[in-house]
Design a protein around this motif. Structure first.
Motif, mmCIF file in Angstrom:
data_model
loop_
_atom_site.group_PDB
_atom_site.id
_atom_site.type_symbol
_atom_site.label_atom_id
_atom_site.label_comp_id
_atom_site.label_asym_id
_atom_site.label_seq_id
_atom_site.Cartn_x
_atom_site.Cartn_y
_atom_site.Cartn_z
ATOM 1 N N ARG A 1 0.999 -1.235 0.018
ATOM 2 C CA ARG A 1 -0.032 -0.223 0.027
ATOM 3 C C ARG A 1 1.052 1.337 0.042
ATOM 4 N N PRO A 2 0.642 2.055 -1.016
ATOM 5 C CA PRO A 2 1.508 3.306 -1.059
ATOM 6 C C PRO A 2 1.122 4.194 0.337
ATOM 7 N N THR A 3 2.498 5.075 0.723
ATOM 8 C CA THR A 3 2.231 5.606 1.962
ATOM 9 C C THR A 3 2.394 7.297 1.745
ATOM 10 N N PRO A 4 2.819 7.609 0.614
ATOM 11 C CA PRO A 4 2.799 9.218 0.506
ATOM 12 C C PRO A 4 1.419 9.594 0.812
ATOM 13 N N LEU A 5 1.333 10.763 1.448
ATOM 14 C CA LEU A 5 0.039 11.223 1.680
ATOM 15 C C LEU A 5 0.046 12.936 1.875
ATOM 16 N N MET A 6 -1.481 13.466 2.052
ATOM 17 C CA MET A 6 -1.476 14.494 2.165
ATOM 18 C C MET A 6 -2.522 14.910 3.313
ATOM 19 N N LEU A 7 -1.809 15.913 4.283
ATOM 20 C CA LEU A 7 -2.685 16.179 5.688
ATOM 21 C C LEU A 7 -3.230 17.509 5.669
ATOM 22 N N ARG B 1 -3.802 27.400 15.300
ATOM 23 C CA ARG B 1 -4.657 28.315 16.080
ATOM 24 C C ARG B 1 -5.670 28.926 14.900
ATOM 25 N N SER B 2 -5.486 28.987 13.845
ATOM 26 C CA SER B 2 -6.245 29.571 12.770
ATOM 27 C C SER B 2 -5.975 29.181 11.316
ATOM 28 N N GLY B 3 -7.189 29.237 10.400
ATOM 29 C CA GLY B 3 -6.798 28.826 8.968
ATOM 30 C C GLY B 3 -6.657 27.437 8.673
ATOM 31 N N THR B 4 -6.251 27.043 7.552
ATOM 32 C CA THR B 4 -6.052 25.873 7.155
ATOM 33 C C THR B 4 -4.505 25.542 6.728
ATOM 34 N N ARG B 5 -3.890 24.233 7.294
ATOM 35 C CA ARG B 5 -2.452 23.922 7.013
ATOM 36 C C ARG B 5 -2.665 22.578 6.080
ATOM 37 N N HIS B 6 -2.078 22.621 4.983
ATOM 38 C CA HIS B 6 -1.720 21.542 4.270
ATOM 39 C C HIS B 6 -0.215 20.992 4.310
ATOM 40 N N THR B 7 -0.007 19.739 4.255
ATOM 41 C CA THR B 7 1.327 19.253 4.250
ATOM 42 C C THR B 7 1.122 17.995 3.247
ATOM 43 N N LEU B 8 2.294 17.800 2.609
ATOM 44 C CA LEU B 8 2.875 16.598 1.880
ATOM 45 C C LEU B 8 3.625 15.749 2.699
ATOM 46 N N GLY B 9 3.137 14.654 2.947
ATOM 47 C CA GLY B 9 4.202 13.566 3.663
ATOM 48 C C GLY B 9 4.922 12.847 2.715
ATOM 49 N N MET B 10 5.973 12.344 2.932
ATOM 50 C CA MET B 10 6.813 11.445 1.869
ATOM 51 C C MET B 10 7.530 10.493 2.792
ATOM 52 N N ILE B 11 6.765 9.391 2.660
ATOM 53 C CA ILE B 11 7.221 8.072 3.326
ATOM 54 C C ILE B 11 7.796 7.151 2.234
ATOM 55 N N PHE B 12 8.877 6.437 2.496
ATOM 56 C CA PHE B 12 9.471 5.784 1.246
ATOM 57 C C PHE B 12 9.373 4.251 1.396
ATOM 58 N N HIS B 13 8.786 3.647 2.641
ATOM 59 C CA HIS B 13 8.332 2.336 2.628
ATOM 60 C C HIS B 13 6.939 2.261 2.604
ATOM 61 N N ASP B 14 6.500 1.267 1.810
ATOM 62 C CA ASP B 14 5.161 1.167 1.736
ATOM 63 C C ASP B 14 4.670 0.232 2.818
ATOM 64 N N ALA B 15 3.129 0.144 2.950
ATOM 65 C CA ALA B 15 2.574 -0.407 4.114
ATOM 66 C C ALA B 15 1.733 -1.591 3.953
ATOM 67 N N ARG B 16 2.029 -2.639 5.080
ATOM 68 C CA ARG B 16 1.130 -3.580 5.082
ATOM 69 C C ARG B 16 -0.352 -3.580 5.236
ATOM 70 N N GLU B 17 -0.568 -2.729 6.177
ATOM 71 C CA GLU B 17 -2.066 -2.358 6.557
ATOM 72 C C GLU B 17 -2.289 -0.816 6.597
ATOM 73 N N PRO B 18 -3.693 -0.493 6.268
ATOM 74 C CA PRO B 18 -3.840 1.019 6.549
ATOM 75 C C PRO B 18 -3.591 1.362 8.192
ATOM 76 N N SER B 19 -2.880 2.292 8.244
ATOM 77 C CA SER B 19 -2.390 2.774 9.581
ATOM 78 C C SER B 19 -2.276 4.400 9.757
ATOM 79 N N ALA B 20 -1.745 4.903 10.892
ATOM 80 C CA ALA B 20 -1.548 6.082 11.062
ATOM 81 C C ALA B 20 -0.506 6.710 10.506
ATOM 82 N N SER B 21 -0.393 7.911 10.241
ATOM 83 C CA SER B 21 0.919 8.696 9.608
ATOM 84 C C SER B 21 1.385 9.891 10.062
ATOM 85 N N THR B 22 2.175 10.410 9.326
ATOM 86 C CA THR B 22 2.668 11.640 9.683
ATOM 87 C C THR B 22 1.544 13.028 9.796
#
Length: 250
Positions: free
Chosen positions: A133-139, A229-250
């Motif tokens: 399962r790919p692990t790059p994500l957007m928060l 505290r206010s507004g909206t914050r977007h982050t791109l998370g780049m993890i290099f190992h893929d996942a066995r199961e869906p789980s928590a992240s950055t």
């Protein structure tokens, strides 16, 4: 990314990143602190185009609402394969820079694992072990949201470094929401707040790093995000190992 955004080339990535200048002091900072700032890794336009992906549900394999799992508040989405072209190329480019550091860390820690020079070969190792399962994500964080301190471990194969890129502009798009790292060593616990501007990236230890001095052989690391505290914050998370199961992240 659709249209012209999808066509952003590797040359543009490396030009925007100014690789040699950006990486000159990164290895030393990683050894000393367990994290390193990569200033202006992406341009504001690249950040805006990446953040716009968040509403394109077809790009993602799953959505996690953090409060449901006691991870904090806010939400994130894991990308599906194939990754957007720009993100895939950026992931490969970052891995090539980080693999020699990861190999040196494992030798220092006495870990009998070495990482190949290219991400494709490393991902084949992950996939053969069932981590497909790919692990790059957007928060995405809104006012009152935060991310509890954690580690991103998804299976047997773990690449010991990862990257978070701030896509929003502090003081303009949001306030608060600092990137925080903590470590545990023989002298006790410590915390480090990494100041990020839009387009900056932080490279950091996934779960541990070699100790620089003292009796401890290694330093245990965790990371998180303080309250927005206010507004909206977007982050791109780049993890290099893929996942066995869906789980928590950055």
């Amino acid at each position: 990314m659709a249209g012209s955004a999808e066509a952003m080339e590797t040359a543009e990535i490396e030009s925007a990143a100014r690789w040699d200048a950006i990486w000159e002091g990164a290895a030393a900072s990683l050894e000393r602190e367990g994290n390193a700032l990569l200033p202006s890794l992406l341009t504001p336009d690249q950040c805006a185009r990446l953040a716009a992906l968040y509403t394109q549900d077809e790009r993602f394999r799953s959505r996690i609402v953090m409060a449901r799992h006691n991870f904090g508040r806010g939400e994130y989405k894991y990308f599906s394969y194939p990754l957007p072209l720009f993100i895939a190329r950026l992931r490969h480019a970052l891995y090539r820079r980080l693999a020699p550091i990861a190999n040196r860390w494992n030798r220092q820690l006495g870990v009998d694992v070495q990482y190949p020079a290219d991400l494709t070969t490393f991902l084949a190792r992950c996939h053969a072990a069932g981590q497909t399962r790919p692990t790059p994500l957007m928060l995405r964080y809104g006012a009152g949201d935060y991310n509890c301190l954690h580690q991103d471990l998804y299976g047997e194969h773990v690449f010991p470094l990862q990257v978070a890129i701030l896509l929003s502009a502090p003081g303009v798009d949001f306030t608060g929401g600092e990137f925080v790292m903590t470590g545990t060593r023989s002298s006790g616990q410590y915390a480090d707040v990494v100041p990020l501007m839009q387009g900056d990236a932080v490279v950091f230890a996934v779960n541990e790093r070699p100790a620089v001095a003292g009796r401890a052989r290694k330093v245990a690391m965790r990371h998180g995000v303080s309250v927005v505290r206010s507004g909206t914050r977007h982050t791109l998370g780049m993890i290099f190992h893929d996942a066995r199961e869906p789980s928590a992240s950055t």
